[in-house]
Each structure stands twice: as C-alpha cells, then as structure tokens.
Write a protein that holds these residues in place. Structure first.
Motif, PDB file in Angstrom:
ATOM      1  N   LEU A  49       0.828  -1.198   0.000  1.00 31.15           N
ATOM      2  CA  LEU A  49       0.000   0.000   0.000  1.00 31.15           C
ATOM      3  C   LEU A  49       0.867   1.255   0.000  1.00 31.15           C
ATOM      4  O   LEU A  49       2.062   1.200   0.293  1.00 31.15           O
ATOM      5  CB  LEU A  49      -0.897   0.019   1.248  1.00 31.15           C
ATOM      6  CG  LEU A  49      -1.868  -1.154   1.432  1.00 31.15           C
ATOM      7  CD1 LEU A  49      -2.387  -1.179   2.865  1.00 31.15           C
ATOM      8  CD2 LEU A  49      -3.016  -1.054   0.442  1.00 31.15           C
ATOM      9  N   HIS A  50       0.267   2.389  -0.326  1.00 26.18           N
ATOM     10  CA  HIS A  50       0.965   3.663  -0.152  1.00 26.18           C
ATOM     11  C   HIS A  50       1.193   3.861   1.348  1.00 26.18           C
ATOM     12  O   HIS A  50       0.250   3.777   2.150  1.00 26.18           O
ATOM     13  CB  HIS A  50       0.138   4.811  -0.708  1.00 26.18           C
ATOM     14  CG  HIS A  50      -0.080   4.722  -2.193  1.00 26.18           C
ATOM     15  ND1 HIS A  50       0.942   4.886  -3.095  1.00 26.18           N
ATOM     16  CD2 HIS A  50      -1.187   4.470  -2.926  1.00 26.18           C
ATOM     17  CE1 HIS A  50       0.475   4.751  -4.322  1.00 26.18           C
ATOM     18  NE2 HIS A  50      -0.816   4.491  -4.244  1.00 26.18           N
ATOM     19  N   VAL A  51       2.426   4.118   1.732  1.00 22.91           N
ATOM     20  CA  VAL A  51       2.752   4.203   3.157  1.00 22.91           C
ATOM     21  C   VAL A  51       2.551   5.637   3.621  1.00 22.91           C
ATOM     22  O   VAL A  51       3.446   6.481   3.579  1.00 22.91           O
ATOM     23  CB  VAL A  51       4.180   3.700   3.429  1.00 22.91           C
ATOM     24  CG1 VAL A  51       4.483   3.749   4.921  1.00 22.91           C
ATOM     25  CG2 VAL A  51       4.322   2.268   2.918  1.00 22.91           C
ATOM     26  N   THR A  52       1.322   5.908   4.045  1.00 22.98           N
ATOM     27  CA  THR A  52       0.895   7.238   4.461  1.00 22.98           C
ATOM     28  C   THR A  52       0.266   7.155   5.846  1.00 22.98           C
ATOM     29  O   THR A  52       0.070   6.064   6.392  1.00 22.98           O
ATOM     30  CB  THR A  52      -0.148   7.787   3.471  1.00 22.98           C
ATOM     31  OG1 THR A  52      -1.328   6.951   3.529  1.00 22.98           O
ATOM     32  CG2 THR A  52       0.397   7.798   2.038  1.00 22.98           C
ATOM     33  N   THR A  53      -0.110   8.309   6.376  1.00 22.63           N
ATOM     34  CA  THR A  53      -0.730   8.333   7.705  1.00 22.63           C
ATOM     35  C   THR A  53      -2.057   7.583   7.707  1.00 22.63           C
ATOM     36  O   THR A  53      -2.413   6.930   8.697  1.00 22.63           O
ATOM     37  CB  THR A  53      -0.959   9.780   8.168  1.00 22.63           C
ATOM     38  OG1 THR A  53      -1.742  10.478   7.187  1.00 22.63           O
ATOM     39  CG2 THR A  53       0.360  10.511   8.360  1.00 22.63           C
ATOM     40  N   GLU A  54      -2.794   7.674   6.604  1.00 21.39           N
ATOM     41  CA  GLU A  54      -4.081   6.993   6.520  1.00 21.39           C
ATOM     42  C   GLU A  54      -3.888   5.477   6.517  1.00 21.39           C
ATOM     43  O   GLU A  54      -4.609   4.745   7.201  1.00 21.39           O
ATOM     44  CB  GLU A  54      -4.833   7.447   5.266  1.00 21.39           C
ATOM     45  CG  GLU A  54      -5.230   8.917   5.272  1.00 21.39           C
ATOM     46  CD  GLU A  54      -4.058   9.852   4.973  1.00 21.39           C
ATOM     47  OE1 GLU A  54      -4.123  11.014   5.409  1.00 21.39           O
ATOM     48  OE2 GLU A  54      -3.085   9.417   4.318  1.00 21.39           O
ATOM     49  N   THR A  55      -2.909   5.018   5.755  1.00 19.17           N
ATOM     50  CA  THR A  55      -2.584   3.588   5.737  1.00 19.17           C
ATOM     51  C   THR A  55      -2.178   3.121   7.123  1.00 19.17           C
ATOM     52  O   THR A  55      -2.532   2.016   7.556  1.00 19.17           O
ATOM     53  CB  THR A  55      -1.454   3.318   4.736  1.00 19.17           C
ATOM     54  OG1 THR A  55      -1.896   3.676   3.425  1.00 19.17           O
ATOM     55  CG2 THR A  55      -1.046   1.850   4.745  1.00 19.17           C
ATOM     56  N   ALA A  56      -1.425   3.961   7.823  1.00 23.51           N
ATOM     57  CA  ALA A  56      -0.993   3.602   9.173  1.00 23.51           C
ATOM     58  C   ALA A  56      -2.176   3.311  10.079  1.00 23.51           C
ATOM     59  O   ALA A  56      -2.141   2.379  10.898  1.00 23.51           O
ATOM     60  CB  ALA A  56      -0.145   4.728   9.765  1.00 23.51           C
ATOM     61  N   ASN A  57      -3.241   4.078   9.916  1.00 24.97           N
ATOM     62  CA  ASN A  57      -4.407   3.860  10.768  1.00 24.97           C
ATOM     63  C   ASN A  57      -5.143   2.571  10.411  1.00 24.97           C
ATOM     64  O   ASN A  57      -5.721   1.927  11.294  1.00 24.97           O
ATOM     65  CB  ASN A  57      -5.335   5.073  10.702  1.00 24.97           C
ATOM     66  CG  ASN A  57      -4.843   6.202  11.604  1.00 24.97           C
ATOM     67  OD1 ASN A  57      -4.886   6.091  12.825  1.00 24.97           O
ATOM     68  ND2 ASN A  57      -4.346   7.269  11.001  1.00 24.97           N
ATOM     69  N   MET A  58      -5.110   2.154   9.149  1.00 28.90           N
ATOM     70  CA  MET A  58      -5.664   0.841   8.841  1.00 28.90           C
ATOM     71  C   MET A  58      -4.777  -0.257   9.416  1.00 28.90           C
ATOM     72  O   MET A  58      -5.268  -1.260   9.932  1.00 28.90           O
ATOM     73  CB  MET A  58      -5.844   0.625   7.341  1.00 28.90           C
ATOM     74  CG  MET A  58      -6.576  -0.702   7.081  1.00 28.90           C
ATOM     75  SD  MET A  58      -6.928  -1.089   5.381  1.00 28.90           S
ATOM     76  CE  MET A  58      -5.315  -1.571   4.807  1.00 28.90           C
ATOM     77  N   CYS A  59      -3.456  -0.059   9.331  1.00 31.40           N
ATOM     78  CA  CYS A  59      -2.546  -1.030   9.937  1.00 31.40           C
ATOM     79  C   CYS A  59      -2.841  -1.188  11.426  1.00 31.40           C
ATOM     80  O   CYS A  59      -2.847  -2.302  11.960  1.00 31.40           O
ATOM     81  CB  CYS A  59      -1.098  -0.583   9.745  1.00 31.40           C
ATOM     82  SG  CYS A  59      -0.503  -0.643   8.043  1.00 31.40           S
ATOM     83  N   LYS A  60      -3.112  -0.066  12.075  1.00 34.09           N
ATOM     84  CA  LYS A  60      -3.437  -0.095  13.501  1.00 34.09           C
ATOM     85  C   LYS A  60      -4.686  -0.936  13.763  1.00 34.09           C
ATOM     86  O   LYS A  60      -4.740  -1.726  14.719  1.00 34.09           O
ATOM     87  CB  LYS A  60      -3.647   1.342  14.008  1.00 34.09           C
ATOM     88  CG  LYS A  60      -3.825   1.462  15.504  1.00 34.09           C
ATOM     89  CD  LYS A  60      -4.124   2.903  15.910  1.00 34.09           C
ATOM     90  CE  LYS A  60      -2.987   3.847  15.577  1.00 34.09           C
ATOM     91  NZ  LYS A  60      -3.252   5.220  16.071  1.00 34.09           N
ATOM     92  N   ALA A  61      -5.692  -0.800  12.882  1.00 34.94           N
ATOM     93  CA  ALA A  61      -6.932  -1.562  13.050  1.00 34.94           C
ATOM     94  C   ALA A  61      -6.692  -3.055  12.845  1.00 34.94           C
ATOM     95  O   ALA A  61      -7.217  -3.891  13.593  1.00 34.94           O
ATOM     96  CB  ALA A  61      -7.990  -1.058  12.077  1.00 34.94           C
ATOM     97  N   LEU A  62      -5.889  -3.409  11.845  1.00 34.70           N
ATOM     98  CA  LEU A  62      -5.622  -4.821  11.573  1.00 34.70           C
ATOM     99  C   LEU A  62      -4.822  -5.464  12.707  1.00 34.70           C
ATOM    100  O   LEU A  62      -5.124  -6.587  13.138  1.00 34.70           O
ATOM    101  CB  LEU A  62      -4.870  -4.960  10.251  1.00 34.70           C
ATOM    102  CG  LEU A  62      -5.631  -4.524   8.988  1.00 34.70           C
ATOM    103  CD1 LEU A  62      -4.731  -4.645   7.762  1.00 34.70           C
ATOM    104  CD2 LEU A  62      -6.908  -5.335   8.798  1.00 34.70           C
ATOM    105  N   VAL A  63      -3.817  -4.761  13.191  1.00 35.48           N
ATOM    106  CA  VAL A  63      -3.001  -5.297  14.286  1.00 35.48           C
ATOM    107  C   VAL A  63      -3.828  -5.373  15.565  1.00 35.48           C
ATOM    108  O   VAL A  63      -3.726  -6.351  16.326  1.00 35.48           O
ATOM    109  CB  VAL A  63      -1.730  -4.437  14.480  1.00 35.48           C
ATOM    110  CG1 VAL A  63      -0.980  -4.870  15.740  1.00 35.48           C
ATOM    111  CG2 VAL A  63      -0.820  -4.551  13.258  1.00 35.48           C
TER     112      VAL A  63
END
Length: 417
Positions: A49-63
C-alpha cells in the motif's frame, strides 16, 4: 528484517498518524471493536500500500484485531519515511518502505513482506498478487483470499481471473461505492491539484487543463480544476464518458486536437502510452505534464528523456526537458502518481471510508473465503451500508427511512399507476 530509512523518525510520524486518526472516526471505531473481538487472530497479512498516515491507521486496526502484519510500499515516491518508522515502532507491523528507492530496492521490499507467509493479501495495484502467482506459487496454499484497492489493480486481477490464473478469492475494494464514488473522485481530485500546485506554484485560473480520461478519478480532477477557474478539456475513448463530460459542460475533443490548447496535461486512464513523445513534440512551449494513474506507464517518460537535449530541475518534483527543434516540456513527479508523490495523498476523511471498507472486507474473507471460488467477487452491499451509515453518523447527519407501506410498494409488482 524490515527496510526503513531511519527508525528515529518515528516520533514525527506518530504525531501525523494521530492527527489523521482524528479525521478517521469510522476506522477508529472499527479498531476499537477489532481490539475486543480479535477477528484477525491467527492470520498473517501481507500488505502492499501507499505508506501514508491513513494507511498507518488501517494497519493499527488490523493489528488491533490480532493480525500479524507486514507492509511494503506500492509506490517508491508515495512513502513517508517518518510514517513508515512509526508503523514499525508504534503499531508493530514489519515495514519494508523507503522513499525514493530504486526499482531493484522497491521489488526487494515487495518480496520482503512475503517472508511472513501470508494467509491474506491486501494489495494496491496488484504487484504483490502478481509476484506471488508468478514467482512464489508455493505460498498460494496458505492464502485464503485478498483485497485490491485501486482501479488498475482490479483490472489486472480480472485479467488474471479471465486467464484462469487467479488462485484465491479477491474482494475489489475499488468497486465499492464507498471507495470509488468518494476516494477516486474527491480524494484523487484534491490531491492531484495539490500535487500540481506544490510542484509548480502555477495559477490554475485562466489556464487550460487537459484531462486524459473521464472515469471517477478524471471527474474529480476536472471538478477541482474547474472550481479553481481553469478551462478544462476532456479527452476520452469511451463514448458514454465523453458524452457525460460534454453534458457536464466541459470541452471534449481528441488528444491530438487538444495539443494546441493545453497548458497542463493530466493522465488518469490506467493505460500505457497515453501521452507519447509525438504528442509532446506538438505541445505548447512550457507545457506541464503529469500522471494521476497508479503506474508510471501513461506518459512516455523514457522516450522524453532520450529525446531531450537538455534537462534541469526547476523545483522539487518539477523537471524541464528541452526537445531539439521543439518545446520545453515540464514533467512532474517523474511521471508517477503526482498527488501521492508531490503532495500528501488522499485526505484522511476520504480514506476513512476506503480503509474501513477494506478492513471489513478482510474480516468478510476470514468468515467466508472457504465457500468462495477463486476469482474477483463483489464487496457485499451490507459492508458499504455499514461504512456509509457510520460516516454519516460521524458527520452528524441523519436520513429518512422507509415506512412499512413504502417498503411493501417497492417489493410488490402488483401495484401500478
């Protein structure tokens, strides 16, 4: 082993991620729910994915939901190094993303996430999916399904399905109304204009912007360019989209005919060789060209570089090429995604819907993949309704509901005029 620019950048990234989170209430609520229910426990997710702040928040949800997560960049110029560092340090994903890396390093990063031996693939552009099928078929036996978030990637996966090559079920997040109606139109529209302005500081009012392609992304770019006072020309190959652009009040013509008029050209087609060297040789002196499609194949960058007799960097992400006996052409962001490369990518408010749809799609795969055949499946409408309703609630908007009589009328064929 992760691949990062500098882990010490994580503090700055964490602040940006937290600020984006405030504007992503639907995804934040999902993350809280996932933390309690752990729907991804036992699953290994490889994400490109594009490694952006928005992506980071989805990563947070998955983890938070129990996933073991490995993330690589889907574009070398869209990575935010401080955000990548924070995802690694603060969220706990293994990250393979370095801004501005060369092509060899880029593909090493893609390959790096595969060490996790994924059970689920979350893709943007289908590079990860393609590499797994072509180069790592031994991983397929563990993969229950995947998702794809962009138009170009969905096209590639449908082509794989047609060829009988796709070996697991895929949910096309891009096809969800909560993605393409908002992310593609409002997100791409805003960040493309933002990227052009940051790279050039040009005045759009009074200029002529030629937009090649009038899909949802092209519509968004046209809307924003027109709103800033630009004259907008649309070029298309699809008669329905061309007619829509005409009835939207825009000029529509062949690209060859637009070359005498354009000050700025934006490609947003998802196809290759859209603006060729022959086109560039006939443009006005000082014409600006950029790409808002996912891959850097829409503009003939290599041909331009070979034909140029001189080049100079005018500003960051803004390079002027001088053609022999021809115009000076100004190329933005190396012909890559201009809104991701020269600006800040999609606003968090838009990605709130896209990534919420994506996360719920992953949960749906875990619950249903065993009964799904390999191929591209529709995102369930129930997921879209959950996301849209939650977004309206976050905005403080309430809507009407059908009465029993109205509901009965809509489902009864016997009642006429």
């Amino acid at each position: 082993m992760s691949m990062l620019r500098d882990i010490s950048l994580a503090g700055a990234g964490q602040t940006k991620i937290e600020f984006a989170s405030r504007r992503m209430p639907v995804l934040a609520a999902l993350a809280e729910r996932f933390a309690e229910t752990k729907p991804f426990a036992g699953h290994r997710i490889a994400a490109c994915l594009h490694v952006t702040t928005e992506t980071a928040n989805m990563c947070k949800a998955l983890v938070a939901g129990g996933a073991e997560l490995a993330l690589c960049a889907s574009n070398p110029l869209s990575t935010k190094d401080d955000v990548a560092a924070s995802i690694q340090r603060d969220i706990g994903a293994e990250v393979f993303a370095i801004y501005g890396c060369d092509r060899e390093t880029f593909y090493k990063q893609v390959q790096g996430v595969l060490d996790i031996r994924p059970t689920i693939v979350v893709d943007d552009g289908a590079d990860l999916t393609s590499i797994i099928h072509n180069d790592y078929p031994q991983l397929l036996e563990d993969i229950i399904g995947g998702t794809e978030v962009t138009s170009t990637g969905v096209l590639r996966m449908r082509n794989m399905e047609t060829d009988g090559a796709l070996k697991y079920p895929v949910l096309p997040t891009n096809d969800a109304a909560t993605k393409h109606l908002f992310d593609n139109r409002y997100g791409t529209g805003q960040n493309t204009i933002d990227g052009i302005l940051r790279a050039t500081n040009m005045l759009l009012a009074g200029s002529t912007v030629v937009i090649v392609g009038y899909g949802w992304c092209g519509r968004g770019v046209a809307m924003r360019a027109r709103g800033m006072g630009a004259n907008v020309i649309i070029t298309e190959i699809d008669p329905i989209r061309a007619l829509e652009a005409k009835l939207d009040g825009l000029l529509v013509m062949k690209l060859d005919d637009a070359l005498a008029h354009g000050d700025i050209y934006v490609t947003v087609t998802g196809n290759r060789d859209v603006i060729t060297l022959s086109h560039m040789e006939r443009m006005k002196d000082g014409a600006v060209i950029c790409n808002s499609g996912h891959f850097d194949v829409e503009i003939a960058v290599e041909a331009l570089q070979k034909a140029a007799v001189d080049r100079r960097e005018l500003r960051p992400n803004c390079v002027e090429y001088v053609l022999a006996d021809g115009p000076r052409i100004i190329l933005l962001a190396e012909g890559r995604l201009v809104g991701q490369s020269a600006a800040e990518a999609h606003p968090a408010e838009v990605m709130d819907m896209t990534f919420s749809t994506q996360a719920l799609g992953v949960q749906y795969l875990i619950e249903n993949a065993a009964s799904m055949k390999p191929g591209v499946h529709e995102i369930p409408r129930s997921i879209e309704n959950i996301v849209a309703s939650a977004k309206l609630e976050a905005y403080g908007v309430t809507i009407d509901t059908l009465s029993d009589a109205q509901q009965s009328y809509l489902t009864d064929w016997r009642v006429g005029t």
